[in-house]
Design a protein around this motif. Structure first.
Motif, PDB file in Angstrom:
ATOM      1  N   TYR A 126       0.633  -1.276  -0.079  1.00 57.05           N
ATOM      2  CA  TYR A 126       0.021  -0.083   0.080  1.00 57.05           C
ATOM      3  C   TYR A 126       0.851   1.263   0.104  1.00 57.05           C
ATOM      4  O   TYR A 126       2.156   1.296   0.689  1.00 57.05           O
ATOM      5  CB  TYR A 126      -0.893  -0.174   1.145  1.00 57.05           C
ATOM      6  N   HIS A 127       0.544   2.475  -0.485  1.00 61.58           N
ATOM      7  CA  HIS A 127       1.295   3.277  -0.836  1.00 61.58           C
ATOM      8  C   HIS A 127       1.320   4.383   0.491  1.00 61.58           C
ATOM      9  O   HIS A 127       0.412   4.377   1.472  1.00 61.58           O
ATOM     10  CB  HIS A 127       0.297   4.525  -1.640  1.00 61.58           C
ATOM     11  N   GLN A 128       2.350   4.794   0.582  1.00 60.16           N
ATOM     12  CA  GLN A 128       2.833   5.762   1.651  1.00 60.16           C
ATOM     13  C   GLN A 128       3.651   6.920   1.191  1.00 60.16           C
ATOM     14  O   GLN A 128       4.362   6.785   0.214  1.00 60.16           O
ATOM     15  CB  GLN A 128       3.662   5.061   2.628  1.00 60.16           C
ATOM     16  N   GLY A 129       3.413   8.336   1.889  1.00 62.88           N
ATOM     17  CA  GLY A 129       3.900   9.420   1.257  1.00 62.88           C
ATOM     18  C   GLY A 129       2.859  10.455   0.888  1.00 62.88           C
ATOM     19  O   GLY A 129       1.824  10.286   0.912  1.00 62.88           O
ATOM     20  N   PRO A 130       3.316  11.072  -0.044  1.00 64.50           N
ATOM     21  CA  PRO A 130       2.365  12.289  -0.286  1.00 64.50           C
ATOM     22  C   PRO A 130       1.079  11.800  -1.285  1.00 64.50           C
ATOM     23  O   PRO A 130       1.126  10.738  -2.001  1.00 64.50           O
ATOM     24  CB  PRO A 130       3.096  13.124  -1.588  1.00 64.50           C
ATOM     25  N   VAL A 131       0.092  12.624  -1.130  1.00 62.14           N
ATOM     26  CA  VAL A 131      -1.292  12.394  -1.769  1.00 62.14           C
ATOM     27  C   VAL A 131      -1.924  13.698  -2.177  1.00 62.14           C
ATOM     28  O   VAL A 131      -1.810  14.489  -1.145  1.00 62.14           O
ATOM     29  CB  VAL A 131      -1.978  11.151  -0.934  1.00 62.14           C
ATOM     30  N   VAL A 132      -2.581  13.750  -3.352  1.00 62.86           N
ATOM     31  CA  VAL A 132      -3.129  15.055  -3.554  1.00 62.86           C
ATOM     32  C   VAL A 132      -4.460  14.610  -4.121  1.00 62.86           C
ATOM     33  O   VAL A 132      -4.626  13.774  -4.989  1.00 62.86           O
ATOM     34  CB  VAL A 132      -2.137  15.431  -4.935  1.00 62.86           C
ATOM     35  N   TYR A 133      -5.525  15.498  -3.554  1.00 60.33           N
ATOM     36  CA  TYR A 133      -6.868  15.270  -4.176  1.00 60.33           C
ATOM     37  C   TYR A 133      -6.961  16.739  -4.959  1.00 60.33           C
ATOM     38  O   TYR A 133      -7.247  17.795  -4.125  1.00 60.33           O
ATOM     39  CB  TYR A 133      -7.653  15.004  -3.054  1.00 60.33           C
ATOM     40  N   TYR A 134      -7.417  16.366  -6.287  1.00 67.40           N
ATOM     41  CA  TYR A 134      -7.744  17.512  -6.878  1.00 67.40           C
ATOM     42  C   TYR A 134      -9.299  18.258  -6.685  1.00 67.40           C
ATOM     43  O   TYR A 134     -10.012  17.200  -6.416  1.00 67.40           O
ATOM     44  CB  TYR A 134      -7.490  17.585  -8.573  1.00 67.40           C
ATOM     45  N   ALA A 135      -9.442  19.396  -7.052  1.00 66.97           N
ATOM     46  CA  ALA A 135     -10.788  20.043  -7.053  1.00 66.97           C
ATOM     47  C   ALA A 135     -11.821  19.204  -7.873  1.00 66.97           C
ATOM     48  O   ALA A 135     -13.061  19.331  -7.819  1.00 66.97           O
ATOM     49  CB  ALA A 135     -10.640  21.582  -7.585  1.00 66.97           C
ATOM     50  N   LYS A 136     -11.364  18.549  -9.109  1.00 64.23           N
ATOM     51  CA  LYS A 136     -12.048  17.848 -10.056  1.00 64.23           C
ATOM     52  C   LYS A 136     -12.250  16.458  -9.582  1.00 64.23           C
ATOM     53  O   LYS A 136     -12.670  15.408 -10.413  1.00 64.23           O
ATOM     54  CB  LYS A 136     -11.380  17.753 -11.411  1.00 64.23           C
ATOM     55  N   ASP A 137     -12.147  16.205  -8.074  1.00 63.87           N
ATOM     56  CA  ASP A 137     -12.258  14.751  -7.815  1.00 63.87           C
ATOM     57  C   ASP A 137     -11.274  13.878  -8.030  1.00 63.87           C
ATOM     58  O   ASP A 137     -11.766  12.568  -8.402  1.00 63.87           O
ATOM     59  CB  ASP A 137     -13.762  14.583  -7.526  1.00 63.87           C
ATOM     60  N   THR A 138     -10.218  13.945  -8.388  1.00 66.16           N
ATOM     61  CA  THR A 138      -9.166  13.216  -8.895  1.00 66.16           C
ATOM     62  C   THR A 138      -8.107  13.142  -8.010  1.00 66.16           C
ATOM     63  O   THR A 138      -7.545  14.028  -7.376  1.00 66.16           O
ATOM     64  CB  THR A 138      -8.564  13.501 -10.254  1.00 66.16           C
ATOM     65  N   LEU A 139      -7.657  11.778  -7.435  1.00 68.58           N
ATOM     66  CA  LEU A 139      -6.767  11.636  -6.490  1.00 68.58           C
ATOM     67  C   LEU A 139      -5.462  11.297  -7.219  1.00 68.58           C
ATOM     68  O   LEU A 139      -5.525  10.306  -8.055  1.00 68.58           O
ATOM     69  CB  LEU A 139      -7.197  10.476  -5.412  1.00 68.58           C
ATOM     70  N   VAL A 140      -4.340  11.538  -6.815  1.00 69.19           N
ATOM     71  CA  VAL A 140      -3.062  11.331  -7.128  1.00 69.19           C
ATOM     72  C   VAL A 140      -1.966  10.985  -6.262  1.00 69.19           C
ATOM     73  O   VAL A 140      -2.112  11.826  -5.094  1.00 69.19           O
ATOM     74  CB  VAL A 140      -2.370  12.335  -8.357  1.00 69.19           C
ATOM     75  N   ARG A 141      -1.343   9.780  -6.375  1.00 71.43           N
ATOM     76  CA  ARG A 141      -0.230   9.423  -5.405  1.00 71.43           C
ATOM     77  C   ARG A 141       1.136   9.410  -5.984  1.00 71.43           C
ATOM     78  O   ARG A 141       1.462   8.486  -6.734  1.00 71.43           O
ATOM     79  CB  ARG A 141      -0.544   7.845  -4.845  1.00 71.43           C
ATOM     80  N   PRO A 142       1.941  10.572  -5.707  1.00 64.76           N
ATOM     81  CA  PRO A 142       3.145  10.714  -6.291  1.00 64.76           C
ATOM     82  C   PRO A 142       4.150   9.566  -5.894  1.00 64.76           C
ATOM     83  O   PRO A 142       4.032   9.232  -4.575  1.00 64.76           O
ATOM     84  CB  PRO A 142       3.772  12.081  -5.861  1.00 64.76           C
ATOM     85  N   THR A 143       5.145   9.161  -6.586  1.00 68.79           N
ATOM     86  CA  THR A 143       5.996   8.193  -6.478  1.00 68.79           C
ATOM     87  C   THR A 143       7.261   8.485  -6.616  1.00 68.79           C
ATOM     88  O   THR A 143       7.484   9.687  -7.206  1.00 68.79           O
ATOM     89  CB  THR A 143       5.729   6.781  -7.010  1.00 68.79           C
ATOM     90  N   VAL A 144       8.383   7.796  -6.451  1.00 71.10           N
ATOM     91  CA  VAL A 144       9.737   7.916  -6.837  1.00 71.10           C
ATOM     92  C   VAL A 144      10.023   8.266  -8.481  1.00 71.10           C
ATOM     93  O   VAL A 144      10.897   9.042  -8.717  1.00 71.10           O
ATOM     94  CB  VAL A 144      10.861   6.915  -6.258  1.00 71.10           C
TER      95      VAL A 144
END
Length: 494
Positions: A209-227
């Protein structure tokens, strides 16, 4: 050959995690940094997780005169620093580090929201400056129905006067923050104010499972940045933060608020997210910024009530549209049964009842197929040298008896998404973390320490297989008898 293939496939599934750990060991996490006693706090150096980025030139000097402020509610014990008004410790009372250490809550500042998170920094000409604050109180105790404010006041060397106001509620993990910045100098100021959060983790944990930064955009899109994409920035934001499998630290902003933001993944043991508020102030001018912080567990019902999309941080997987209602039903049953194990049993009974018509139809079809075995065998013998003719005669035979040869698989195929969704719920929902069933099973999110339940599963699977009508020939039937053994072996550590 089928039996050998099944055994080899099972071996790959079982030994793959051990091989990965053996040949590709995970990077060692950065050394944990916990707050020292208040009398020794000034001697502590800048923690490793903060030192790489976001450290102002005056940080070490300010830490020598640092004071700690304690805030306690029924949900958490927090420690803030007068250096930037950031978080030093955040202990969740309702969640322990392990079943062995039940007496103390888990401190999520050990991994996410590291020392220095949520502090206020002034950015001028590319240089960061920490602010030494004076707190309105050094000790706050808030009961379940109460709320209280903690106000930090300080001055930056650039001539800015900063007031940072935290508002806590005893029954919530949400904290309202207001920043008031006044240009007390005689010259215009152009720069920014930053609010960073740091983590000592990045990438994926041992369970995938992901750990680290997570971004939720105003358009209801979630992104999990990785290395693979170490820096991410831009886009209209709803919230930004850091996560682990079970816990979330987030900064929530209003749409069109004009905030800039950045996420960074420096490596397997370092990541950060940063909110930046632009400042352009004439002498005597002021600006007020407001945002909300969340530091707590990924409880689905709890996050859902915030109506900010925080519940999307729970990794339910590809069949999330099945998993979410299953978790809601489990939580409903648990409220009355007071046991998640019994709630799982109740949910299983309901699912089996819903699928009963399909199961009944499947069993009837399999019995019809069993009665046709002599005729099928005769056709195969008669047309053994003419496959095309044999298949044509078989289809005519199925039509005559109104039998669908694939109907026996239908219930299994339809239940697979439900099974996968339920597995994801059991694996990722914090509600089941350290939740007991009975006797030796004290953690439903962990494997059975004595392997009793998978062995019972194997035995009942064998009995059920013996009771189910089969259309397979004797050789295939003997091979299928190995399936309970193979599945038991696979599920030993589930």
């Amino acid at each position: 050959r089928i039996l050998i293939a099944l055994i080899l496939s099972t071996a790959v599934l079982f030994f793959y995690p051990y091989a990965m750990k053996r040949f590709f060991p995970a990077a060692i996490n950065a050394e944990k940094t916990t707050p020292k006693a208040q009398g020794e706090a000034g001697k502590e150096a800048v923690p490793p997780s903060v030192r790489k980025e976001g450290v102002a030139a005056n940080t070490i000097e300010l830490l020598k005169s640092e004071e700690l402020v304690k805030v306690e509610t029924p949900l958490y014990r927090a420690v803030f620093s007068t250096v930037g008004g950031g978080v030093r410790s955040w202990e969740l009372k309702k969640y322990s580090e392990s079943l062995i250490k039940k007496e103390s809550g888990i401190n999520i500042a050990d991994t996410i929201s590291r020392n220095g998170s949520f502090k206020t920094q002034v950015l001028t000409n590319g240089a960061l400056e920490d602010i030494s604050f004076t707190p309105s109180s050094v000790n706050l105790n808030i009961d379940n129905g109460g709320d209280s404010e903690l106000v930090f006041r300080g001055n930056a060397g650039t001539g800015l006067s900063v007031e940072k106001k935290y508002r806590f509620t005893g029954s919530s993990y949400m904290i309202n923050v207001e920043l008031k910045i006044v240009n007390s100098s005689k010259t215009p100021f152009a720069g920014a104010v930053q609010t960073p959060v740091f983590a000592a983790v990045a990438g994926t944990d041992s369970t995938g499972y992901h750990q680290g930064p997570v971004v939720y955009y105003a358009k209801d899109t979630l992104v999990r940045p990785t290395v693979k994409e170490p820096r991410l920035t831009g886009g209209e934001l709803k919230w930004i933060g850091l996560e682990s499998k079970y816990f979330l630290v987030a900064i929530l902003v209003k749409p069109d608020s004009g905030f800039n933001w950045t996420t960074d993944v420096a490596g397997a043991a370092s990541s950060s997210a940063k909110l930046e508020m632009p400042l352009n102030l004439n002498p005597g001018g002021q600006m007020v910024y407001a945002y909300t912080e969340f530091m707590g567990p990924k409880e689905y019902d709890l996050l859902l009530t915030q109506k900010a999309g925080l519940e999307e941080s729970i990794e339910f997987g590809r069949f999330g549209f099945f998993a979410k209602p299953l978790l809601v039903i489990l939580n409903f049953f648990e409220r009355y049964l007071r046991n998640y194990g019994l709630a799982i049993v109740m949910l299983t009974v309901i699912i089996k009842a819903l699928f009963y018509p399909l199961t009944k139809y499947s069993l009837k079809s399999m019995k019809d197929m069993q009665r046709m075995q002599p005729q099928l065998a005769a056709l195969k013998e008669k047309y053994k040298d003419n496959k095309e003719k044999m298949n044509k005669e078989l289809m005519e035979l199925y039509k005559r008896y109104k039998i669908n040869p694939l109907s026996g698989c239908l219930p299994m195929v339809l239940q697979i998404p439900v099974f996968i969704a339920l597995y994801e719920v059991l694996y990722v929902a914090i509600e089941l973390r350290h939740a007991p069933l009975f006797l030796w099973i004290q953690d439903l999110s962990a494997m059975d320490p004595y392997y009793i339940t998978p062995l019972i599963m194997g035995v009942t699977m064998f009995v059920q297989q013996k009771m189910t009508p089969s259309t397979a020939d004797p050789a295939q039937a003997r091979i299928m008898m190995f399936m309970p053994i193979i599945f038991t072996f696979m599920f030993l550590k589930f």
